[in-house]
Design a protein around this motif. Structure first.
Motif, PDB file in Angstrom:
ATOM      1  N   SER A  56      33.850  39.476  32.533  1.00  0.00           N
ATOM      2  CA  SER A  56      34.925  38.574  32.958  1.00  0.00           C
ATOM      3  C   SER A  56      35.403  37.644  31.850  1.00  0.00           C
ATOM      4  O   SER A  56      36.502  37.084  31.949  1.00  0.00           O
ATOM      5  CB  SER A  56      34.470  37.736  34.160  1.00  0.00           C
ATOM      6  OG  SER A  56      33.411  36.864  33.792  1.00  0.00           O
ATOM      7  N   PRO A  63      28.558  28.354  42.267  1.00  0.00           N
ATOM      8  CA  PRO A  63      29.658  28.564  43.211  1.00  0.00           C
ATOM      9  C   PRO A  63      29.388  27.912  44.564  1.00  0.00           C
ATOM     10  O   PRO A  63      28.366  28.160  45.187  1.00  0.00           O
ATOM     11  CB  PRO A  63      29.730  30.099  43.328  1.00  0.00           C
ATOM     12  CG  PRO A  63      28.404  30.598  42.844  1.00  0.00           C
ATOM     13  CD  PRO A  63      27.925  29.618  41.835  1.00  0.00           C
ATOM     14  N   ILE A  91      28.104  30.856  37.623  1.00  0.00           N
ATOM     15  CA  ILE A  91      29.251  31.543  37.028  1.00  0.00           C
ATOM     16  C   ILE A  91      29.655  30.814  35.755  1.00  0.00           C
ATOM     17  O   ILE A  91      29.667  29.579  35.716  1.00  0.00           O
ATOM     18  CB  ILE A  91      30.432  31.587  38.019  1.00  0.00           C
ATOM     19  CG1 ILE A  91      30.061  32.449  39.235  1.00  0.00           C
ATOM     20  CG2 ILE A  91      31.700  32.111  37.348  1.00  0.00           C
ATOM     21  CD1 ILE A  91      31.116  32.427  40.332  1.00  0.00           C
ATOM     22  N   HIS A 148      32.827  30.477  33.489  1.00  0.00           N
ATOM     23  CA  HIS A 148      34.255  30.727  33.342  1.00  0.00           C
ATOM     24  C   HIS A 148      34.935  29.500  32.749  1.00  0.00           C
ATOM     25  O   HIS A 148      34.333  28.413  32.682  1.00  0.00           O
ATOM     26  CB  HIS A 148      34.896  31.058  34.689  1.00  0.00           C
ATOM     27  CG  HIS A 148      34.672  32.475  35.139  1.00  0.00           C
ATOM     28  ND1 HIS A 148      35.019  32.934  36.393  1.00  0.00           N
ATOM     29  CD2 HIS A 148      34.137  33.548  34.489  1.00  0.00           C
ATOM     30  CE1 HIS A 148      34.718  34.210  36.503  1.00  0.00           C
ATOM     31  NE2 HIS A 148      34.169  34.602  35.367  1.00  0.00           N
ATOM     32  N   LYS A 157      38.592  30.217  35.714  1.00  0.00           N
ATOM     33  CA  LYS A 157      39.078  31.584  35.556  1.00  0.00           C
ATOM     34  C   LYS A 157      38.329  32.268  34.421  1.00  0.00           C
ATOM     35  O   LYS A 157      38.075  31.667  33.371  1.00  0.00           O
ATOM     36  CB  LYS A 157      40.578  31.569  35.248  1.00  0.00           C
ATOM     37  CG  LYS A 157      41.211  32.933  34.989  1.00  0.00           C
ATOM     38  CD  LYS A 157      42.685  32.781  34.689  1.00  0.00           C
ATOM     39  CE  LYS A 157      43.322  34.116  34.341  1.00  0.00           C
ATOM     40  NZ  LYS A 157      42.793  34.668  33.066  1.00  0.00           N
ATOM     41  N   ASN A 182      39.971  37.985  33.479  1.00  0.00           N
ATOM     42  CA  ASN A 182      40.381  38.198  34.863  1.00  0.00           C
ATOM     43  C   ASN A 182      41.860  37.868  35.044  1.00  0.00           C
ATOM     44  O   ASN A 182      42.383  36.939  34.415  1.00  0.00           O
ATOM     45  CB  ASN A 182      39.563  37.318  35.812  1.00  0.00           C
ATOM     46  CG  ASN A 182      38.111  37.763  35.898  1.00  0.00           C
ATOM     47  OD1 ASN A 182      37.768  38.867  35.488  1.00  0.00           O
ATOM     48  ND2 ASN A 182      37.258  36.901  36.436  1.00  0.00           N
ATOM     49  N   ASP A 203      39.451  31.921  39.910  1.00  0.00           N
ATOM     50  CA  ASP A 203      38.374  32.117  40.893  1.00  0.00           C
ATOM     51  C   ASP A 203      38.773  31.565  42.256  1.00  0.00           C
ATOM     52  O   ASP A 203      38.416  32.123  43.295  1.00  0.00           O
ATOM     53  CB  ASP A 203      37.094  31.419  40.430  1.00  0.00           C
ATOM     54  CG  ASP A 203      36.604  31.941  39.089  1.00  0.00           C
ATOM     55  OD1 ASP A 203      37.005  33.062  38.714  1.00  0.00           O
ATOM     56  OD2 ASP A 203      35.828  31.232  38.427  1.00  0.00           O
ATOM     57  N   GLN A 204      39.487  30.445  42.267  1.00  0.00           N
ATOM     58  CA  GLN A 204      39.855  29.767  43.499  1.00  0.00           C
ATOM     59  C   GLN A 204      41.324  30.073  43.797  1.00  0.00           C
ATOM     60  O   GLN A 204      42.181  29.737  42.967  1.00  0.00           O
ATOM     61  CB  GLN A 204      39.641  28.258  43.382  1.00  0.00           C
ATOM     62  CG  GLN A 204      38.232  27.837  43.033  1.00  0.00           C
ATOM     63  CD  GLN A 204      37.912  27.970  41.545  1.00  0.00           C
ATOM     64  OE1 GLN A 204      38.784  28.162  40.700  1.00  0.00           O
ATOM     65  NE2 GLN A 204      36.637  27.836  41.220  1.00  0.00           N
ATOM     66  N   LEU A 216      38.271  34.642  44.466  1.00  0.00           N
ATOM     67  CA  LEU A 216      36.930  35.205  44.340  1.00  0.00           C
ATOM     68  C   LEU A 216      36.120  34.919  45.598  1.00  0.00           C
ATOM     69  O   LEU A 216      36.062  33.781  46.066  1.00  0.00           O
ATOM     70  CB  LEU A 216      36.226  34.613  43.113  1.00  0.00           C
ATOM     71  CG  LEU A 216      34.802  35.083  42.832  1.00  0.00           C
ATOM     72  CD1 LEU A 216      34.770  36.585  42.585  1.00  0.00           C
ATOM     73  CD2 LEU A 216      34.214  34.339  41.628  1.00  0.00           C
TER      74      LEU A 216
END
Length: 222
Positions: free
Chosen positions: A62, A109, A118, A120, A150, A154, A158-159, A162
């Motif tokens: 990712s 998360p 995670i 990111h 993010k 990707n 994420d929001q 994901l």
């Protein structure tokens, strides 16, 4: 007097453990030495980073091409070496890390400890609850403010795109969910933590074989 006797007995026991030639005790000494070294390194990393874990391994693609599978990433407290900078803020002030604007963060998360954190990039920070557009062309009400994150590789943030089994849709990252920010990455070294049980088994096997060889040599000399 009783305290002195206890200390003497403890010192004698430590001395006997240290000087014993018994194969089992020798193996125990070696394992304790390995544990002490690993524990010492972990303590030093924690004192330097100000957070735990102080290192994480990249397990997905990712963040390609700026972080690759098997990279070992050093993580520090989000306010160490300057405050946490989002992609939007970095674009304005010219601050970048890992090939793009802003900081890369490690977060739990939805605050859950039951899944791996995670790693990111922090894109923007929402001050309050609101409505944001997903990459799927839909709008979602966010329950609270926080960081929108993010993966560099990707297509969407994420929001709220994901979803993790048992956790649900990933919410904006509250500050207390942030483990830390990425400081540096070392290629390939991260494969070791990914295969830690196998590595530990190999080390213990080597120690056992080494002790057996030494024991046989001593028997031959006698």
């Amino acid at each position: 007097m009783a305290a002195t006797n206890w200390l003497q007995r403890a010192a004698n026991a430590v001395r006997a453990f240290r000087d014993s030639d018994h194969p089992g005790i020798s193996l125990a000494r070696d394992i304790l030495w390995v544990v002490a070294v690993v524990g010492g390194i972990a303590l030093i990393l924690y004192l330097f980073a100000g957070t735990w874990p102080a290192v994480v391994t990249i397990e997905s693609e990712s963040m390609v091409p700026h972080m690759n599978v098997g990279d070992l990433v050093f993580v520090v407290d989000e306010n160490r070496f300057g405050g946490l900078v989002t992609w939007a803020e970095g674009q304005m002030i010219g601050y970048s890390s890992f090939g793009d604007y802003g900081d890369v963060i490690v977060y739990r998360p939805n605050g859950a400890d039951s899944v791996h954190p995670i790693i990111h990039r922090a894109m923007i920070y929402l001050d309050t609850e609101g409505v944001i557009e997903s990459g799927l062309g839909a709008y979602y009400d966010e329950p609270h403010g926080g960081y929108i994150t993010k993966g560099d590789n990707n297509p969407y943030t994420d929001q709220p795109n994901l979803m993790i089994s048992g956790i649900g849709v990933i919410e904006p990252v509250k500050e207390e969910w942030v483990v830390g920010k990425a400081l540096a990455a070392v290629p390939l070294i991260g494969y070791l933590p990914l295969h830690l049980p196998e590595f530990a088994a190999v080390v213990i096997l080597i120690i056992i074989i080494h002790d057996l060889i030494l024991a046989r040599r001593e028997e031959k000399e006698v």
